[in-house]
Design a protein around this motif. Structure first.
Motif: not given
Length: 315
Positions: A16-23, A278-282, A287-294
């Motif tokens: 999630l940290f990596g997703v936040s940096v990229i986003t 809004v873009v960063q939040g969405v 990304g969080a949903i994807f990670v928690f699904t895995n």
């Protein structure tokens, strides 16, 4: 089990940290001055004054160095505050919640359609390998993979909405509004899962314990559904879990075709208007949903096959 959960939770936080940096970073490497672009849109295309642009930068912290902006944004996110939209006096979290339900409805319905088609088709194809049902199943899978989602969506609209007038063309409402988008979204995924289910089932049916079950005189139905199906489902469950993230991405296209007011539409509108919060939040939420699904997929392994151990990294 506890050690596994702790390790996986730590991994989730890193991802999630990596997703936040990229986003956060991607939005600021796009060309042009975001403050001037946003001010121009807010003023109906007129050029803003330098004082107004500078005031906008200071108000939203855009004049700070990028690392400082990121740290401030991350600190807000850590407290559950995704900030406010640049164009609406509304919290981003509120906008996401309002748009999440149509998207999740579509994603879940798409997966239900995909599973309902692919699991029986894959099993039948494997049991009747080299026979007409197998050829028919493989042809359907190839057709499903080859068809672009947006093309299938328009085809279904023309057939079932325009000519037959069975389902509504667009929008949200009752279950009838969900049928065509779910079929459009689920067909492509069903094709992938069908092929995987077939190959997994063939592999399991060739195992010695299945041959032993046959030699004991057990009925074909018991051998297939009691002994083979459980093991054959393990890789399929992995793909279904991973596909959930891709389903959310596919929902962006489907929402545009069927004019559903979900997260996909919100994301596209926000990208074009450069509404950064809004873009960063969405993207972060998806990304969080994807990670928690895995993560949920890994847990599901234990219940599908109790022989799998979580201890000592041997899962």
């Amino acid at each position: 089990m506890l050690q596994f959960l702790i390790r996986r939770s730590a991994t989730l936080l890193l991802v999630l940290f990596g997703v936040s940096v990229i986003t956060f970073g991607l939005m600021f490497v796009t060309p042009g001055d975001p403050a001037e672009t946003i001010m121009r849109q807010q003023m109906g295309g007129q050029s803003p004054s330098e004082e107004a642009v500078e005031e906008f930068r200071q108000e939203h912290g855009l004049d700070d160095p990028l690392p400082i902006q990121y740290v401030n944004w991350l600190a807000d996110v850590a407290t559950g505050d995704l900030r406010e939209s640049y164009f609406q006096e509304t919290k981003v979290s509120t906008m996401i919640l309002n748009r999440a339900i149509p998207t999740l409805e579509l994603a879940v319905a798409g997966i239900v359609v995909a599973v309902a088609i692919s699991i029986p088709a894959g099993i039948i194809s494997a049991i009747h390998q080299g026979q007409p049902p197998d050829y028919l199943s493989q042809f359907g899978a190839l057709l499903g993979i080859s068809m672009p989602n947006f093309w299938l969506g328009y085809l279904l609209i023309i057939m079932f909405s325009v000519h037959l007038d069975i389902f509504p063309v667009a929008g949200v409402g009752g279950l009838d509004h969900l049928v065509l988008p779910a079929l459009t979204l689920g067909t492509g995924m069903a094709a992938i899962i069908t092929r995987l289910m077939r190959s997994s089932m063939l592999e399991v049916l060739d195992e010695e314990y299945i041959q032993t079950a046959h030699s004991k005189g057990l009925r074909e139905r018991i051998v297939v559904y009691k002994h083979a199906l459980r093991n054959a489902l393990i890789p399929v469950i992995t793909i279904i879990g991973l596909q959930f993230g891709y389903v959310l991405n596919g929902a962006v296209v489907i929402e545009i075709v069927f004019q559903r007011p979900g997260l996909g539409n919100l994301l596209i509108q926000s990208i074009f208007s450069r509404d950064y919060p809004v873009v960063q939040g969405v993207v972060l939420v998806i990304g969080a949903i994807f990670v928690f699904t895995n993560f949920a997929v890994d847990i599901t392994y234990r219940f599908v096959d109790p022989r799998i151990s979580f201890e000592g990294g041997n899962q």
